[in-house]
Design a protein around this motif. Sequence first.
Motif, short mmCIF file in Angstrom:
data_model
loop_
_atom_site.label_atom_id
_atom_site.label_comp_id
_atom_site.label_asym_id
_atom_site.label_seq_id
_atom_site.Cartn_x
_atom_site.Cartn_y
_atom_site.Cartn_z
N VAL A 238 0.82 -1.22 0.00
CA VAL A 238 0.00 0.00 0.00
C VAL A 238 0.85 1.27 0.00
O VAL A 238 0.63 2.17 -0.82
CB VAL A 238 -1.02 -0.02 1.16
CG1 VAL A 238 -1.63 1.36 1.38
CG2 VAL A 238 -2.12 -1.03 0.86
N PRO A 239 1.87 1.40 0.89
CA PRO A 239 2.69 2.63 0.84
C PRO A 239 3.43 2.81 -0.49
O PRO A 239 3.56 3.91 -0.99
CB PRO A 239 3.69 2.45 1.99
CG PRO A 239 3.09 1.42 2.88
CD PRO A 239 2.27 0.54 2.00
N ILE A 240 3.90 1.68 -1.07
CA ILE A 240 4.62 1.76 -2.35
C ILE A 240 3.68 2.22 -3.46
O ILE A 240 4.01 3.12 -4.24
CB ILE A 240 5.23 0.38 -2.70
CG1 ILE A 240 6.31 0.01 -1.68
CG2 ILE A 240 5.81 0.39 -4.12
CD1 ILE A 240 6.83 -1.40 -1.82
N ILE A 241 2.49 1.63 -3.52
CA ILE A 241 1.53 1.97 -4.58
C ILE A 241 1.08 3.42 -4.46
O ILE A 241 1.01 4.16 -5.45
CB ILE A 241 0.32 1.01 -4.55
CG1 ILE A 241 0.76 -0.39 -4.98
CG2 ILE A 241 -0.82 1.51 -5.43
CD1 ILE A 241 -0.25 -1.48 -4.73
N ILE A 242 0.77 3.87 -3.23
CA ILE A 242 0.32 5.25 -3.04
C ILE A 242 1.44 6.23 -3.38
O ILE A 242 1.20 7.26 -4.02
CB ILE A 242 -0.19 5.46 -1.60
CG1 ILE A 242 -1.50 4.67 -1.41
CG2 ILE A 242 -0.41 6.94 -1.30
CD1 ILE A 242 -2.06 4.71 -0.01
N THR A 243 2.68 5.90 -2.98
CA THR A 243 3.82 6.77 -3.31
C THR A 243 4.00 6.88 -4.82
O THR A 243 4.17 7.98 -5.35
CB THR A 243 5.11 6.23 -2.67
OG1 THR A 243 4.94 6.15 -1.26
CG2 THR A 243 6.30 7.13 -2.98
N LEU A 244 3.95 5.76 -5.52
CA LEU A 244 4.10 5.77 -6.99
C LEU A 244 2.95 6.54 -7.64
O LEU A 244 3.14 7.26 -8.62
CB LEU A 244 4.16 4.34 -7.53
CG LEU A 244 5.42 3.55 -7.16
CD1 LEU A 244 5.30 2.11 -7.64
CD2 LEU A 244 6.66 4.20 -7.75
N TRP A 245 1.73 6.39 -7.09
CA TRP A 245 0.57 7.10 -7.64
C TRP A 245 0.73 8.60 -7.49
O TRP A 245 0.47 9.36 -8.42
CB TRP A 245 -0.70 6.62 -6.93
CG TRP A 245 -1.92 7.36 -7.38
CD1 TRP A 245 -2.58 7.22 -8.57
CD2 TRP A 245 -2.62 8.37 -6.65
NE1 TRP A 245 -3.65 8.08 -8.61
CE2 TRP A 245 -3.70 8.80 -7.45
CE3 TRP A 245 -2.44 8.94 -5.40
CZ2 TRP A 245 -4.58 9.79 -7.04
CZ3 TRP A 245 -3.32 9.92 -4.97
CH2 TRP A 245 -4.38 10.33 -5.79
N VAL A 246 1.17 9.05 -6.29
CA VAL A 246 1.36 10.49 -6.05
C VAL A 246 2.46 11.03 -6.95
O VAL A 246 2.33 12.10 -7.56
CB VAL A 246 1.68 10.76 -4.56
CG1 VAL A 246 2.13 12.19 -4.35
CG2 VAL A 246 0.48 10.44 -3.69
N LEU A 247 3.58 10.28 -7.07
CA LEU A 247 4.67 10.72 -7.95
C LEU A 247 4.22 10.77 -9.41
O LEU A 247 4.55 11.70 -10.14
CB LEU A 247 5.88 9.78 -7.81
CG LEU A 247 6.66 9.89 -6.50
CD1 LEU A 247 7.74 8.81 -6.44
CD2 LEU A 247 7.28 11.27 -6.35
N GLY A 248 3.44 9.77 -9.83
CA GLY A 248 2.92 9.76 -11.20
C GLY A 248 1.99 10.94 -11.46
O GLY A 248 2.04 11.57 -12.52
N LEU A 249 1.16 11.27 -10.47
CA LEU A 249 0.27 12.42 -10.59
C LEU A 249 1.06 13.71 -10.69
O LEU A 249 0.77 14.58 -11.53
CB LEU A 249 -0.67 12.46 -9.37
CG LEU A 249 -1.77 13.50 -9.36
CD1 LEU A 249 -2.75 13.25 -10.51
CD2 LEU A 249 -2.50 13.50 -8.04
N LEU A 250 2.10 13.85 -9.86
CA LEU A 250 2.95 15.04 -9.89
C LEU A 250 3.66 15.18 -11.23
O LEU A 250 3.71 16.26 -11.82
CB LEU A 250 3.96 14.97 -8.75
CG LEU A 250 4.90 16.17 -8.59
CD1 LEU A 250 4.11 17.44 -8.29
CD2 LEU A 250 5.91 15.90 -7.49
#
Length: 197
Positions: free
Chosen positions: A14-26
């Motif tokens: 979960v932390p990895i997926i959310i981090t990648l999602w936020v970075l992808g959004l940015l």
Amino acid sequence: MFKKYFITGLLVWVPIIITLWVLGLLVSILEASVPECLSSKSLFGHYIPGFQLVLVVVVIWTSGVLTANLIGRTLLGYWNTILGKIPLVRSIYNSVKQVSDTVLSTDSQSFRQAVLIEYPRNECWTVAFITGSPGNNIISCLPYDNYVSVYVPTAPNPTSGFFLIVRKDSIKSLDMNVDTALKYIVSMGVVSTYKIK
């Protein structure tokens, strides 16, 4: 047994997926800010992954280098003066600039200290961040003169919260840096390693 391992796996992913999602959004937001004429497809005839992001980073870094000298600061001053004369743009630009200067400046003391305050009522405590001191026009309306401005973030989303003006003697300083305090808030108290000064 299945449930135990499944939850353990969730705690890993979960932390990895959310981090990648936020970075992808940015990254997508930054790349969208680049005009189509400067895209790799327009310049080189084919798509190069990450080209627009690198271009944005280079432009931001170059802007920082140019405005760090006297000529750059002078040009930036003229630019601020021009934008400050346009009615609707002036209010938006000045507000955003003031907040970004306060939060992003290396000399700024905002969000540098985590404190404990009683909120929303007595005997209920929450973590807050000192953001500065109220102006003289606000202090003159208050019964005492020893106040500080604080931001109380909400959990688990610290990007929203409440701005309060509280007496200095009603807050307790925490031996906790901003990152640790944010982790404590986001985790809703699960991460609880801190000391009161």
